[in-house]
Design a protein around this motif. Sequence first.
Motif, PDB file in Angstrom:
ATOM      1  N   LYS A 154      -7.505  -0.202  -7.279  1.00 44.31           N
ATOM      2  CA  LYS A 154      -7.653  -0.798  -5.947  1.00 44.31           C
ATOM      3  C   LYS A 154      -9.038  -1.406  -5.780  1.00 44.31           C
ATOM      4  CE  LYS A 154      -5.773   0.507  -2.223  1.00 44.31           C
ATOM      5  NZ  LYS A 154      -5.417   1.181  -0.972  1.00 44.31           N
ATOM      6  N   GLU A 158      -9.089  -5.355  -4.910  1.00 36.98           N
ATOM      7  CA  GLU A 158      -9.457  -5.690  -3.542  1.00 36.98           C
ATOM      8  C   GLU A 158     -10.935  -6.034  -3.381  1.00 36.98           C
ATOM      9  OE1 GLU A 158      -8.121  -2.301  -1.341  1.00 36.98           O
ATOM     10  OE2 GLU A 158      -5.986  -2.731  -1.700  1.00 36.98           O
ATOM     11  N   ALA A 194      -5.599 -11.193  -2.778  1.00 38.45           N
ATOM     12  CA  ALA A 194      -6.965 -11.194  -2.267  1.00 38.45           C
ATOM     13  C   ALA A 194      -7.633 -12.555  -2.445  1.00 38.45           C
ATOM     14  CB  ALA A 194      -7.789 -10.113  -2.974  1.00 38.45           C
TER      15      ALA A 194
END
Length: 202
Positions: A154, A158, A194
């Motif tokens: 993650k 991100e 993203a």
Amino acid sequence: MAERANSGKWARVKHRLRTELGEDVFNSWFGRVEFEQEDKSTVTLSVPTRFLKSWIMSHYYDRLLALWTAERSDVVRIEVIVRGTIRPRTQPVADSKPAETPPPRPMATIAAAPAPRRAEGPEGHFSGSPVDNRYSFETFCDGAPNRLAFAAAKAVAEADPGKLNRFNPLYVHAGVGRGKTHLLHATTRAARRADPSRKVVY
């Protein structure tokens, strides 16, 4: 005696952390933390990876400091180091005479490997394999065996576009059934989401 006292303090700190966080969370983040040393104001702990160091410092530093302060009121700082990053001290040279250089060994000729074929797709060269939309971070079942990999993935996917991320590249390794395929699909999807302009290959 001092070493035994230090190990007792660390054992009490770990016990309080395990009680507060629960067994699974404690094992994920503190199971491989080791006590190294302490001086007048600093306690030094060690971990096996830079990611674990960063996570503990950003999420648990204040709590660690509070627990150590309860053991020793003069502790004002917790230092976390990565094991194996300290270079060993150079051994003194007994003889100043330079060692004889062995004759050079013949070099083997290595044939150049053929360039890998590039997969064509909607994104052009290196589009990789298709990504399964059923796999996402939201549907990933994280637990004690894979929580560290989940958090690292993650962090990579991100991260703010254009900014250097210390966890990229990320190497994922585990046994069968730990969620590697799901995690890689989810990372690919989240990274594309993203920043649509970023090249992400599965």
